[in-house]
Scaffold this motif. Structure first.
Motif, PDB file in Angstrom:
ATOM      1  N   ALA A  53       0.830  -1.209   0.000  1.00  0.00           N
ATOM      2  CA  ALA A  53       0.000   0.000   0.000  1.00  0.00           C
ATOM      3  C   ALA A  53       0.859   1.251   0.000  1.00  0.00           C
ATOM      4  CB  ALA A  53      -0.950   0.006   1.196  1.00  0.00           C
TER       5      ALA A  53
ATOM      6  N   LYS B  54      -5.548   1.557  10.602  1.00  0.00           N
ATOM      7  CA  LYS B  54      -6.118   1.942   9.312  1.00  0.00           C
ATOM      8  C   LYS B  54      -5.163   1.580   8.173  1.00  0.00           C
ATOM      9  CE  LYS B  54      -5.872   6.161   7.841  1.00  0.00           C
ATOM     10  NZ  LYS B  54      -6.044   7.633   7.650  1.00  0.00           N
TER      11      LYS B  54
ATOM     12  N   ARG C  38      -5.646  -1.375   5.213  1.00  0.00           N
ATOM     13  CA  ARG C  38      -5.552  -1.046   3.790  1.00  0.00           C
ATOM     14  C   ARG C  38      -4.496  -1.906   3.107  1.00  0.00           C
ATOM     15  NH1 ARG C  38      -4.901   5.148   2.235  1.00  0.00           N
ATOM     16  NH2 ARG C  38      -6.977   5.099   3.186  1.00  0.00           N
TER      17      ARG C  38
ATOM     18  N   GLN D  13      -5.836  -5.414   2.782  1.00  0.00           N
ATOM     19  CA  GLN D  13      -6.861  -5.423   1.734  1.00  0.00           C
ATOM     20  C   GLN D  13      -6.215  -5.496   0.359  1.00  0.00           C
ATOM     21  OE1 GLN D  13      -9.175  -1.784   1.588  1.00  0.00           O
ATOM     22  NE2 GLN D  13     -10.958  -2.814   0.753  1.00  0.00           N
ATOM     23  N   ASN D  14      -5.181  -4.687   0.152  1.00  0.00           N
ATOM     24  CA  ASN D  14      -4.476  -4.704  -1.128  1.00  0.00           C
ATOM     25  C   ASN D  14      -3.796  -6.041  -1.365  1.00  0.00           C
ATOM     26  OD1 ASN D  14      -5.250  -2.087  -1.574  1.00  0.00           O
ATOM     27  ND2 ASN D  14      -3.214  -1.199  -1.399  1.00  0.00           N
TER      28      ASN D  14
ATOM     29  N   VAL E 105     -10.430   2.413  -1.788  1.00  0.00           N
ATOM     30  CA  VAL E 105      -9.311   3.228  -1.317  1.00  0.00           C
ATOM     31  C   VAL E 105      -9.505   4.690  -1.708  1.00  0.00           C
ATOM     32  CG1 VAL E 105      -6.832   3.657  -1.573  1.00  0.00           C
ATOM     33  CG2 VAL E 105      -7.671   1.316  -1.306  1.00  0.00           C
TER      34      VAL E 105
ATOM     35  N   GLN F 189     -12.297   6.258   0.310  1.00  0.00           N
ATOM     36  CA  GLN F 189     -11.871   6.556   1.683  1.00  0.00           C
ATOM     37  C   GLN F 189     -11.020   7.817   1.727  1.00  0.00           C
ATOM     38  OE1 GLN F 189      -9.903   2.968   2.992  1.00  0.00           O
ATOM     39  NE2 GLN F 189     -11.769   1.757   2.816  1.00  0.00           N
TER      40      GLN F 189
END
Length: 432
Positions: free
Chosen positions: A311, A358, A362, A365-366, A386, A389
């Motif tokens: 990320a 946070k 992320r 998730q990636n 993304v 957000q």
């Protein structure tokens, strides 16, 4: 007596913290302990980093290094291509935003960033070739591998990365293998020797995802290209492969490419022409981990919340940590004496934990999207969330919950992917 601080680690986070404290105009004694023998002793200095406006760039500005940093920040490095294994580009960003635009994320080589910070810190603050061996958690005495000791200090800040020794004083948590590992290599003189590779990578980055694997290439500040392959295999795979075949780079390349036999030849070429291969398993700390505050100790960056690089938040989060803990210390020392620093550090930690969570979410998730069977398309769908957000929207609430943005992105990306698959199949038939 000045408030004494030991910074363990002279990477971007440790040097950022030292620089911020140095310019804060407070009565503080700073000592940086670094395990490297010298600034240039480490063979692998890392790749290129994108710095974000509210984190990494904000820290440089507060440190008084903005004008110097502009000499090295590469806004053209924001060029990005996201593709699948057939080299079908599903997303391409080529616009170069103006300097200072909020969403601009310029690139800078990690080594260049480190040198910029290093030259801004008084050299007498640094102690090189000091590998921290242990910390006496009762007295705060630091013991190093060479047998020397230092301290005690009023505050020890762990900027010592994934395998932080300072972390062991605060928590028993240790990094775990992320499930992803691979190899990194370098392509020198790419413009002259391999113009086709140079054109494909462009001025920034080219990321490809398919079959739970990835191939990536990034332009460095000197014009060279750093390429990498990532697979989901056992933790020991890179080291075992390097031990078995590293003596013959040609054989090593063949072994690495066995996992990418049906990938586009123009991407396989990155590995075929690469050199200086480095095995690289990736580690992470659990999402949302925290520690109970302990007077005299704290953590920033990877030492506090290790993530994989998927990320681009690692160095930005680390520099933001350094900025916040420096501001906390400055505020406490200017506002009434050493007794307030402990409470200021406690407050920094309480505010850092949710911010770290946070970024960790992320990143996870990636990673999960990139390493699915159709990673390129799934990653593009993830990017919808993304972007939303970052703009302050929640796609799961209000009227946005009724707009099928993720489905629209999936259909759009899948259309171009199928078109690309058709072109690839046609080329293969014609080549026969």
């Amino acid at each position: 007596m000045p408030f004494s601080i030991a910074i363990i680690g002279a990477g971007p986070s440790g040097l950022t913290l030292a620089r911020l404290l140095q310019v804060a105009n407070i009565d503080v004694s700073i000592t940086i302990f670094e395990r490297d023998a010298s600034p240039k002793s480490r063979f692998y200095q890392g790749g290129t980093l994108d710095l974000h406006n509210g984190t990494g760039l904000a820290a440089l500005k507060k440190a008084g290094l903005w004008e110097q940093a502009l000499k090295y920040l590469r806004y053209e490095g924001e060029e990005l291509s996201v593709a699948d294994k057939n080299a079908t580009v599903l997303f391409h960003q080529d616009e170069m935003p103006e300097v200072g635009v909020d969403y601009a994320r310029p690139e800078i080589d990690r080594e260049v960033l480190k040198d910029l910070l290093l030259h801004s810190v008084k050299p007498e603050l640094l102690r090189w070739d000091k590998t921290l061996q242990s910390i006496d958690d009762r007295t705060g005495l630091l013991t190093f591998r060479d047998g020397s000791t230092a301290g005690p200090f009023d505050l020890v800040v762990g900027c010592d990365g994934a395998w932080s020794k300072v972390r062991t004083v605060l928590t028993g948590l240790r990094p775990r293998f992320s499930g992803v590992c691979g190899f990194e290599c370098h392509i020198d003189e790419v413009n002259e020797r391999f113009p086709d590779v140079s054109k494909m990578v462009g001025r920034g980055s080219y990321f490809a995802y398919s079959d739970r694997k990835s191939m990536t290439a990034q332009r460095m500040g000197d014009g060279s290209v750093k390429a990498a392959v990532w697979v989901m295999k056992e933790e020991s795979y890179p080291a075992d492969t390097m031990a078995a075949y590293g003596g013959d780079e040609g054989v090593l390349k063949s072994k690495i490419l066995e996992d990418f036999q049906d990938w586009a030849p123009e991407m396989r070429k990155w590995i075929e022409v690469g050199a200086r291969f480095r095995p690289w398993p990736l580690y992470e700390l659990p999402i949302g981990q925290f520690w109970g505050h302990r007077k005299g100790f704290s953590l920033v960056g990877d030492a506090a919340s290790l993530m994989t690089p998927f990320a681009g938040e690692g160095v930005n989060k680390a520099m933001k940590d350094a900025l916040e803990v420096a501001e906390a210390i400055e505020s406490a020392l200017k506002g009434g004496g050493n007794g307030d620093v402990d409470e200021a550090v406690r407050k920094y930690e309480q505010e850092m934990f949710p911010r770290a969570t946070k970024y960790q979410k992320r990143t996870m998730q990636n990673k999960q999207a990139m390493f699915r069977e159709n990673g390129a398309v799934d990653f593009m769908v993830t990017m919808v969330d993304v972007v939303a957000q970052e703009l302050g929207y929640d796609l799961n609430r209000g009227w946005l919950a009724w707009v099928p943005l993720r489905t629209a992105m999936w259909c759009w990306a899948r259309f171009w992917q199928v078109l690309g698959q058709g072109r690839t199949m046609a080329r293969r038939i014609l080549w026969r």
